[in-house]
Design a protein around this motif. Sequence first.
Motif, mmCIF file in Angstrom:
data_model
loop_
_atom_site.group_PDB
_atom_site.id
_atom_site.type_symbol
_atom_site.label_atom_id
_atom_site.label_comp_id
_atom_site.label_asym_id
_atom_site.label_seq_id
_atom_site.Cartn_x
_atom_site.Cartn_y
_atom_site.Cartn_z
ATOM 1 N N PHE A 1 0.830 -1.207 0.000
ATOM 2 C CA PHE A 1 0.000 0.000 0.000
ATOM 3 C C PHE A 1 0.865 1.257 0.000
ATOM 4 O O PHE A 1 0.672 2.165 -0.816
ATOM 5 N N SER B 1 1.214 3.528 -3.441
ATOM 6 C CA SER B 1 0.508 4.801 -3.290
ATOM 7 C C SER B 1 1.473 5.981 -3.363
ATOM 8 O O SER B 1 1.172 7.007 -3.981
ATOM 9 N N THR C 1 1.402 8.897 -6.164
ATOM 10 C CA THR C 1 1.234 10.288 -5.733
ATOM 11 C C THR C 1 2.136 11.214 -6.534
ATOM 12 O O THR C 1 1.782 12.371 -6.818
ATOM 13 N N ASN D 1 -4.923 5.828 7.765
ATOM 14 C CA ASN D 1 -4.775 4.744 6.797
ATOM 15 C C ASN D 1 -4.172 3.467 7.375
ATOM 16 O O ASN D 1 -3.936 2.510 6.618
ATOM 17 N N CYS E 1 -7.728 1.283 1.545
ATOM 18 C CA CYS E 1 -6.722 2.359 1.517
ATOM 19 C C CYS E 1 -6.041 2.441 0.162
ATOM 20 O O CYS E 1 -5.886 3.529 -0.409
ATOM 21 N N ASN E 2 -5.634 1.278 -0.346
ATOM 22 C CA ASN E 2 -4.946 1.261 -1.639
ATOM 23 C C ASN E 2 -5.892 1.672 -2.760
ATOM 24 O O ASN E 2 -5.536 2.442 -3.656
ATOM 25 N N THR F 1 -6.574 5.480 -2.714
ATOM 26 C CA THR F 1 -5.417 6.266 -3.161
ATOM 27 C C THR F 1 -5.186 6.124 -4.657
ATOM 28 O O THR F 1 -4.983 7.125 -5.358
ATOM 29 N N TRP F 2 -5.210 4.903 -5.164
ATOM 30 C CA TRP F 2 -5.030 4.698 -6.609
ATOM 31 C C TRP F 2 -6.116 5.439 -7.385
ATOM 32 O O TRP F 2 -5.836 6.067 -8.405
ATOM 33 N N GLU G 1 -5.381 9.283 -7.170
ATOM 34 C CA GLU G 1 -4.159 9.714 -7.837
ATOM 35 C C GLU G 1 -4.200 9.503 -9.346
ATOM 36 O O GLU G 1 -3.599 10.268 -10.107
ATOM 37 N N ALA H 1 -6.179 -1.908 -7.433
ATOM 38 C CA ALA H 1 -5.384 -1.699 -6.215
ATOM 39 C C ALA H 1 -5.765 -2.704 -5.135
ATOM 40 O O ALA H 1 -4.890 -3.246 -4.443
#
Length: 287
Positions: free
Chosen positions: A57, A61, A65, A93, A137-138, A141-142, A145, A182
């Motif tokens: 993760f 991530s 980013t 997270n 979480c992953n 974020t994916w 981003e 993700a």
Amino acid sequence: MEKSMIQPSVAVLISSAIAIRAYRRKSLDLSGALVGFVVLTIHFSFNYRVGALLLVFFFTSSKLTKVGHEKKRQLEAEFKEGGQRNWIQVLSNSGIATILIMIFWKLTGSEDRCLDSKESNLITSFMGGIIGHYSCCNGDTWSSELGILSDAQPRLITTFKPVKRGTNGGVTKAGLLAAAAAGGIIGLTFVLLGFLTTKCKYDNALKQMLVIPLAALAGLCGSVIDSLLGATLQFSGFCTVRNKVVGKPGPTVKKISGISILDNNAVNFVSVLLTTMLTSVACLHIF
């Protein structure tokens, strides 16, 4: 060195190296690096498989980013070079998973287990919760981003009306697919390392493969929950001075959606909590 001290010692070494590297590369600020060190040490001291979930993760991530950072600089009101997550973002997270791991550790020691509700409902639900946690979480974020870089027009998840890039609750097909991918990566990591760290019966070992599509679904589900919360309980407006979407009302800000109840960290925490619970229950029924 006693055998019981080897794994915690290795955990401290790994965590120190990663926290220092993340701080130097501006993926974490000082507070984030310190808290990240503690969290990662707990993960790896428990067992290497859950430590690997956190690393997958964090590294994927952090890498994403930094992709398209010039475009993100133009679009994001709170853009930070390298991401620079602080201690609040780190705990948002990883906090729930860390609590589950410490309880799990108390129940089983450092022994890794297969997902098998016939053997233990509690352990299966806890492990399922950890999988769901990092898939969410992953996935979130994916989705964020990569979705902001998509050429497709974002649409508000509650109304499907077109909105500006960077609007909380705005989704694209690319972002949702990224969230599922993700989550799938988290599931794949869990399964592959499980072949090395656990001893499952043959039938149950094959059944562990179901973690991959389940984690992909958890990644997608977490992203959708996050978007729903962002569209309704998190303010988004367009600042005519900065020419960017912002998260706070003001005299030069035209409202797009949402009300100011939750900030981004609170949205992340709630979406992770709900996805953790849902995945935990799903694992009890599947395994």
